[in-house]
Design a protein around this motif. Structure first.
Motif, PDB file in Angstrom:
ATOM      1  N   ASN A  17       6.941   2.924   8.597  1.00  0.00           N
ATOM      2  CA  ASN A  17       7.720   4.100   8.984  1.00  0.00           C
ATOM      3  C   ASN A  17       6.816   5.099   9.704  1.00  0.00           C
ATOM      4  O   ASN A  17       5.862   5.613   9.118  1.00  0.00           O
ATOM      5  CB  ASN A  17       8.311   4.726   7.713  1.00  0.00           C
ATOM      6  CG  ASN A  17       8.880   6.122   7.946  1.00  0.00           C
ATOM      7  OD1 ASN A  17       9.392   6.408   9.043  1.00  0.00           O
ATOM      8  ND2 ASN A  17       8.770   6.983   6.957  1.00  0.00           N
ATOM      9  N   THR A  18       7.120   5.362  10.977  1.00  0.00           N
ATOM     10  CA  THR A  18       6.274   6.275  11.772  1.00  0.00           C
ATOM     11  C   THR A  18       6.946   7.619  11.987  1.00  0.00           C
ATOM     12  O   THR A  18       6.483   8.429  12.796  1.00  0.00           O
ATOM     13  CB  THR A  18       6.011   5.655  13.164  1.00  0.00           C
ATOM     14  OG1 THR A  18       7.274   5.403  13.805  1.00  0.00           O
ATOM     15  CG2 THR A  18       5.225   4.364  13.059  1.00  0.00           C
ATOM     16  N   PHE A  19       8.053   7.881  11.298  1.00  0.00           N
ATOM     17  CA  PHE A  19       8.872   9.076  11.583  1.00  0.00           C
ATOM     18  C   PHE A  19       8.128  10.381  11.273  1.00  0.00           C
ATOM     19  O   PHE A  19       8.449  11.427  11.820  1.00  0.00           O
ATOM     20  CB  PHE A  19      10.181   8.983  10.795  1.00  0.00           C
ATOM     21  CG  PHE A  19      11.078  10.170  10.936  1.00  0.00           C
ATOM     22  CD1 PHE A  19      11.360  10.724  12.197  1.00  0.00           C
ATOM     23  CD2 PHE A  19      11.657  10.772   9.814  1.00  0.00           C
ATOM     24  CE1 PHE A  19      12.193  11.826  12.319  1.00  0.00           C
ATOM     25  CE2 PHE A  19      12.480  11.862   9.941  1.00  0.00           C
ATOM     26  CZ  PHE A  19      12.752  12.399  11.192  1.00  0.00           C
ATOM     27  N   GLY A  20       7.144  10.326  10.394  1.00  0.00           N
ATOM     28  CA  GLY A  20       6.430  11.562  10.076  1.00  0.00           C
ATOM     29  C   GLY A  20       6.937  12.197   8.800  1.00  0.00           C
ATOM     30  O   GLY A  20       6.354  13.139   8.281  1.00  0.00           O
ATOM     31  N   GLN A  21       8.061  11.726   8.300  1.00  0.00           N
ATOM     32  CA  GLN A  21       8.545  12.159   6.983  1.00  0.00           C
ATOM     33  C   GLN A  21       8.648  10.921   6.109  1.00  0.00           C
ATOM     34  O   GLN A  21       8.995   9.852   6.604  1.00  0.00           O
ATOM     35  CB  GLN A  21       9.930  12.805   7.091  1.00  0.00           C
ATOM     36  CG  GLN A  21       9.915  14.139   7.810  1.00  0.00           C
ATOM     37  CD  GLN A  21      11.316  14.754   7.873  1.00  0.00           C
ATOM     38  OE1 GLN A  21      12.202  14.390   7.100  1.00  0.00           O
ATOM     39  NE2 GLN A  21      11.504  15.661   8.811  1.00  0.00           N
ATOM     40  N   ASP A  22       8.404  11.085   4.820  1.00  0.00           N
ATOM     41  CA  ASP A  22       8.502   9.959   3.900  1.00  0.00           C
ATOM     42  C   ASP A  22       9.893   9.325   3.939  1.00  0.00           C
ATOM     43  O   ASP A  22      10.896  10.036   4.027  1.00  0.00           O
ATOM     44  CB  ASP A  22       8.228  10.425   2.458  1.00  0.00           C
ATOM     45  CG  ASP A  22       6.729  10.362   2.133  1.00  0.00           C
ATOM     46  OD1 ASP A  22       5.993   9.686   2.874  1.00  0.00           O
ATOM     47  OD2 ASP A  22       6.333  10.981   1.129  1.00  0.00           O
ATOM     48  N   ALA A  23       9.926   7.997   3.855  1.00  0.00           N
ATOM     49  CA  ALA A  23      11.202   7.279   3.790  1.00  0.00           C
ATOM     50  C   ALA A  23      11.564   7.001   2.330  1.00  0.00           C
ATOM     51  O   ALA A  23      10.724   7.096   1.435  1.00  0.00           O
ATOM     52  CB  ALA A  23      11.100   5.964   4.553  1.00  0.00           C
ATOM     53  N   ASN A  24      12.835   6.674   2.108  1.00  0.00           N
ATOM     54  CA  ASN A  24      13.306   6.259   0.785  1.00  0.00           C
ATOM     55  C   ASN A  24      13.514   4.755   0.783  1.00  0.00           C
ATOM     56  O   ASN A  24      13.900   4.181   1.794  1.00  0.00           O
ATOM     57  CB  ASN A  24      14.623   6.953   0.437  1.00  0.00           C
ATOM     58  CG  ASN A  24      14.423   8.439   0.242  1.00  0.00           C
ATOM     59  OD1 ASN A  24      13.352   8.864  -0.213  1.00  0.00           O
ATOM     60  ND2 ASN A  24      15.425   9.225   0.601  1.00  0.00           N
ATOM     61  N   ALA A  25      13.315   4.133  -0.376  1.00  0.00           N
ATOM     62  CA  ALA A  25      13.440   2.672  -0.447  1.00  0.00           C
ATOM     63  C   ALA A  25      14.203   2.251  -1.686  1.00  0.00           C
ATOM     64  O   ALA A  25      14.259   2.973  -2.684  1.00  0.00           O
ATOM     65  CB  ALA A  25      12.061   2.025  -0.459  1.00  0.00           C
ATOM     66  N   ALA A  26      14.779   1.066  -1.605  1.00  0.00           N
ATOM     67  CA  ALA A  26      15.465   0.466  -2.745  1.00  0.00           C
ATOM     68  C   ALA A  26      15.140  -1.017  -2.723  1.00  0.00           C
ATOM     69  O   ALA A  26      14.824  -1.570  -1.672  1.00  0.00           O
ATOM     70  CB  ALA A  26      16.975   0.672  -2.618  1.00  0.00           C
ATOM     71  N   ALA A  27      15.193  -1.657  -3.878  1.00  0.00           N
ATOM     72  CA  ALA A  27      14.884  -3.089  -3.930  1.00  0.00           C
ATOM     73  C   ALA A  27      15.695  -3.787  -4.999  1.00  0.00           C
ATOM     74  O   ALA A  27      16.046  -3.190  -6.026  1.00  0.00           O
ATOM     75  CB  ALA A  27      13.394  -3.296  -4.223  1.00  0.00           C
ATOM     76  N   VAL A  28      16.041  -5.027  -4.739  1.00  0.00           N
ATOM     77  CA  VAL A  28      16.578  -5.913  -5.782  1.00  0.00           C
ATOM     78  C   VAL A  28      15.687  -7.140  -5.767  1.00  0.00           C
ATOM     79  O   VAL A  28      15.201  -7.541  -4.717  1.00  0.00           O
ATOM     80  CB  VAL A  28      18.055  -6.310  -5.530  1.00  0.00           C
ATOM     81  CG1 VAL A  28      18.973  -5.124  -5.651  1.00  0.00           C
ATOM     82  CG2 VAL A  28      18.213  -6.973  -4.183  1.00  0.00           C
ATOM     83  N   PHE A  29      15.466  -7.705  -6.951  1.00  0.00           N
ATOM     84  CA  PHE A  29      14.582  -8.868  -6.977  1.00  0.00           C
ATOM     85  C   PHE A  29      14.956  -9.824  -8.085  1.00  0.00           C
ATOM     86  O   PHE A  29      15.830  -9.554  -8.907  1.00  0.00           O
ATOM     87  CB  PHE A  29      13.119  -8.432  -7.086  1.00  0.00           C
ATOM     88  CG  PHE A  29      12.908  -7.251  -7.979  1.00  0.00           C
ATOM     89  CD1 PHE A  29      12.822  -5.981  -7.454  1.00  0.00           C
ATOM     90  CD2 PHE A  29      12.828  -7.423  -9.350  1.00  0.00           C
ATOM     91  CE1 PHE A  29      12.653  -4.889  -8.282  1.00  0.00           C
ATOM     92  CE2 PHE A  29      12.668  -6.332 -10.186  1.00  0.00           C
ATOM     93  CZ  PHE A  29      12.577  -5.066  -9.661  1.00  0.00           C
ATOM     94  N   THR A  30      14.306 -10.957  -8.046  1.00  0.00           N
ATOM     95  CA  THR A  30      14.589 -12.064  -8.946  1.00  0.00           C
ATOM     96  C   THR A  30      14.639 -11.663 -10.415  1.00  0.00           C
ATOM     97  O   THR A  30      13.883 -10.803 -10.852  1.00  0.00           O
ATOM     98  CB  THR A  30      13.527 -13.164  -8.770  1.00  0.00           C
ATOM     99  OG1 THR A  30      13.836 -14.229  -9.630  1.00  0.00           O
ATOM    100  CG2 THR A  30      12.123 -12.658  -9.096  1.00  0.00           C
ATOM    101  N   LYS A  31      15.537 -12.336 -11.163  1.00  0.00           N
ATOM    102  CA  LYS A  31      15.570 -12.140 -12.617  1.00  0.00           C
ATOM    103  C   LYS A  31      14.793 -13.247 -13.317  1.00  0.00           C
ATOM    104  O   LYS A  31      14.812 -13.340 -14.540  1.00  0.00           O
ATOM    105  CB  LYS A  31      17.018 -12.128 -13.090  1.00  0.00           C
ATOM    106  CG  LYS A  31      17.769 -10.885 -12.615  1.00  0.00           C
ATOM    107  CD  LYS A  31      19.257 -10.976 -12.941  1.00  0.00           C
ATOM    108  CE  LYS A  31      20.009  -9.822 -12.275  1.00  0.00           C
ATOM    109  NZ  LYS A  31      21.423 -10.142 -12.046  1.00  0.00           N
ATOM    110  N   ASN A  32      14.148 -14.115 -12.544  1.00  0.00           N
ATOM    111  CA  ASN A  32      13.373 -15.197 -13.150  1.00  0.00           C
ATOM    112  C   ASN A  32      12.303 -14.637 -14.079  1.00  0.00           C
ATOM    113  O   ASN A  32      11.671 -13.635 -13.778  1.00  0.00           O
ATOM    114  CB  ASN A  32      12.722 -16.033 -12.030  1.00  0.00           C
ATOM    115  CG  ASN A  32      12.243 -17.381 -12.538  1.00  0.00           C
ATOM    116  OD1 ASN A  32      11.374 -17.458 -13.398  1.00  0.00           O
ATOM    117  ND2 ASN A  32      12.825 -18.449 -12.020  1.00  0.00           N
ATOM    118  N   LYS A  33      12.120 -15.311 -15.247  1.00  0.00           N
ATOM    119  CA  LYS A  33      11.128 -14.848 -16.223  1.00  0.00           C
ATOM    120  C   LYS A  33       9.702 -14.949 -15.681  1.00  0.00           C
ATOM    121  O   LYS A  33       8.823 -14.229 -16.109  1.00  0.00           O
ATOM    122  CB  LYS A  33      11.222 -15.680 -17.510  1.00  0.00           C
ATOM    123  CG  LYS A  33      12.513 -15.506 -18.292  1.00  0.00           C
ATOM    124  CD  LYS A  33      12.413 -14.353 -19.266  1.00  0.00           C
ATOM    125  CE  LYS A  33      13.561 -14.369 -20.280  1.00  0.00           C
ATOM    126  NZ  LYS A  33      14.881 -14.716 -19.758  1.00  0.00           N
TER     127      LYS A  33
END
Lengths: 436, 436
Positions: free
Chosen positions: A51-67
């Motif tokens: 992100n080069t916008f100069g202001q912090d970006a927001n993020a979200a994630a989903v990921f594996t439920k594998n043990k």
């Protein structure tokens, strides 16, 4: 039969499914290079987004439920949690090695990838998410990766070619890079969204490594972005797979930097309208990206859309669709162009539904919806087999794109869509000799 | 590559797995003929078993949990229930047509098969259990079957050849008939047990049609027989498949006629010892029969035993074993002779276990137990990959019989065994063109 042992060359699919241009969100640069993870000495294996916008970006994630979560998944999850999704500006991805089941050293390597990216891109601590995909159980060639990051930084940009390079660098057995972009409007503001994904093993979704990320220049709060991503993933990346049955590395990330201006889209009542508009845009975008993963299913010759209608609940509808989509017998029948609706029915019958009323045998109907635009072909109506025009069925099954509609007739009115591919000889060839 | 399109000839496996003789229980006759269900005009497709002891036999059954139960399954279940398992003296089976999803006519046909068998064998009403296996959705050629029953009655007997004829007549895509017999002793009495099964599609267990029945001349109450059959099936026929994921037709029946004398074996405290002895005998017998089904898995080139040790519960152990056994990626790796333990671990990680403590990544170990009798080869010890001797791994993977041991290290001490086969090119060929 000619089989393509272990090696998957760029197919003609590439020409059909790889865009020749795109619209890309403001304030992001991307790139991809070969750094020395893949053993051929040339295939791209390191990708970055920043992100080069100069202001912090927001993020979200989903990921594996594998043990057995791979090290990068554990590190990424910890970063998102610690930062509440705020101030995430980069994603660094290597392909060719999953950094999974690699013990304490694997965790250190994943953290080092994130730290070096923070530093090379001149960003603050803990602003990078890390992903890896490839073979399980081998230590990363971490020196190659860490020394590759500064080289990669010299190559980034925001052109179509940069995005394509990024999409290419996250591939493993994929036969084409998966890149989608689009513009949309909310409250009179025009925003742009672009994303990449990799899959290929999705024909057996339980164990595929699925990675993807997409970014937008819309202004979205971290909380709203997480909710929207979860909703969209349920109806896209998790509708080409069984819920909770993801691999050790599966991860989808969304980042929003707000570079295109406009009012913040949050998950409160004052911006409900823009929230649901964005949810719709993200969901259809994620579906497009997820469908490309199915298109490139290992050995796939068919692209199959399953639509389950009139279920008691969305969960029931999805469970039934998923049960069909994961049946090897159904998938081999589609490969063999065999209108074997008995296998569809059987998979409906053993699906994991919530109540005894969820499936009513004598109200269940199964129909081929031909993608050539002609009349639907009912196979089973209210539990009774139709006398099927086999010639017409054969014609439909010759098409690359198949659609099958299951009407449960419960009166519940809920529906789900699911996308899958067939199970072919080439799948066995590819997976019988993946490591070598 | 030469593929055997849709046709499965008697393989050399037949020579290894079909017995040339046997010991058969007193008071039962069996037989098998061609009656005109199978279209080749000659393959045996009608089998019968009949109790000739002169006293009513007791029966027990377990069958598919699929919501689309085939007509014979519904009729068989109703008969067992109505009679409380008492006074069941015959089993009639056709192969070549599953009589599934055949509406009201299918129910009538199934009832007619049972009624005609009662009558031809001079028995009382509702003394016959009916089974069918084959293609789904076609009406039975019921006239051929009903007129075949008197012809079959002329052919029955109690010799090894009669049992082999019976075993042959229930086959569909099986490459060899599955017949097991043995003698055992309880309380100083010698009893005999014999049984047949058919499978073939078990490489994708969710939708295989699995039929089997076995009979003994021991005296067993209907209630005890049902309990013992359920226990044994859990550890045999349901340990080559996912629990509850059976096809529209799957059925296992046990019949005991008491012709060999001795005290009744019941499920009360006074005969606890003989009950548990019989349970052990039936379980090991059912495992042998079930293993033959795996040996003949469609396209199978490997016979794989999975042993999950030190689980918190039997259910956890079985769920993990089943998750590995059903993973297409694991199965293709075994076909490709690839020591890809990452796929094993991955399948463990997404299995459906009961608690967060059921799988502890850094206590999990995976070992090849070579069936050539040499030293075990650890692949993963307490979550850390071993540096594997690939040459030795390759040697082990060349063997037809593979055994993989998973030690969960939970301290719970429970274990389960599961049997499966690999996923080969031939599986795709067979299932891509089954109906034609």
């Amino acid at each position: 039969m000619v089989v393509n042992k272990g090696i998957r060359l760029l197919s003609t699919k590439a020409a059909r499914f790889v865009p020749s241009g795109g619209v890309y969100p403001k304030g992001f640069v991307v790139g991809g290079i070969h750094c020395g993870v893949k053993k051929d000495g040339k295939s791209p294996d390191l990708a970055v987004l920043h992100n080069t916008f100069g202001q912090d970006a927001n993020a979200a994630a989903v990921f594996t439920k594998n043990k057995f979560k791979a090290a990068p998944v554990q590190v990424l999850a910890a970063t998102i949690k610690q930062k509440n999704g705020v101030g995430i500006n980069s994603i660094i991805v290597n392909s060719g090695n999953a950094n999974a089941v690699t013990g304490q050293k694997g965790m250190e390597d994943a953290r080092a990838m994130a730290m070096v990216t923070d530093s090379v891109f001149g960003d603050h601590k803990d602003s990078t998410l890390v992903m890896s995909t490839g073979v399980i159980g081998n230590k990363l060639p971490i020196d190659n990766i860490l020394s590759g990051i500064p080289k990669l930084e010299l190559q980034v940009g925001d052109s179509h070619d940069h995005w394509l390079a990024c999409a290419n660098a996250i591939c493993t057995t994929d036969t084409f890079p998966k890149l989608v972009s689009k513009s949309f409007e909310i409250n009179g503001n025009t925003y742009t969204m672009a994303g990449v994904a990799k899959g290929a093993g999705m024909i057996c979704p339980n164990m595929a490594t699925l990675l993807g990320f997409f970014v937008t220049d819309a202004p979205v709060s971290a909380k709203a972005l997480q909710q929207i991503l979860s909703y969209a993933t349920d109806r896209s990346f998790n509708s080409i797979s069984v819920d909770g049955d993801m691999s050790t590395n599966d991860t989808i990330v969304a980042i929003a930097n707000g570079a295109a201006g406009g009012d913040l889209i949050d998950n409160n009542s004052s911006c409900a309208e823009s929230y649901f508009e964005l949810q719709k845009e993200v969901t259809s975008f994620a579906q497009k990206l997820a469908q490309l993963v199915v298109r490139d299913g290992e050995g796939a010759t068919k692209f199959i859309t399953l639509k389950v209608k009139d279920a008691l609940s969305y969960k029931d509808a999805k469970s039934i669709a998923s049960s069909i989509a994961n049946s090897s017998l159904f998938k081999t029948a589609m490969f063999g162009k065999d209108a074997n609706w008995g296998r569809i029915l059987c998979a409906i019958g053993y699906s994991d539904v919530s109540t005894a009323q969820s499936i009513i045998p004598d109200r269940t109907s199964v129909t081929f919806v031909p993608t050539d635009g002609l009349e639907p072909l009912p196979l089973l109506v209210d539990g009774e087999p139709e006398s099927v025009d086999e010639a017409r069925a054969a014609q439909i099954l010759e098409l690359e794109d198949l659609e099958i509609e299951i009407d449960l007739g419960t009166g519940g009115g809920q529906e789900a869509k699911f996308w899958t591919c067939d199970l072919s000889h080439e799948y066995v060839t590819i997976n019988g000799d993946y490591r070598s």
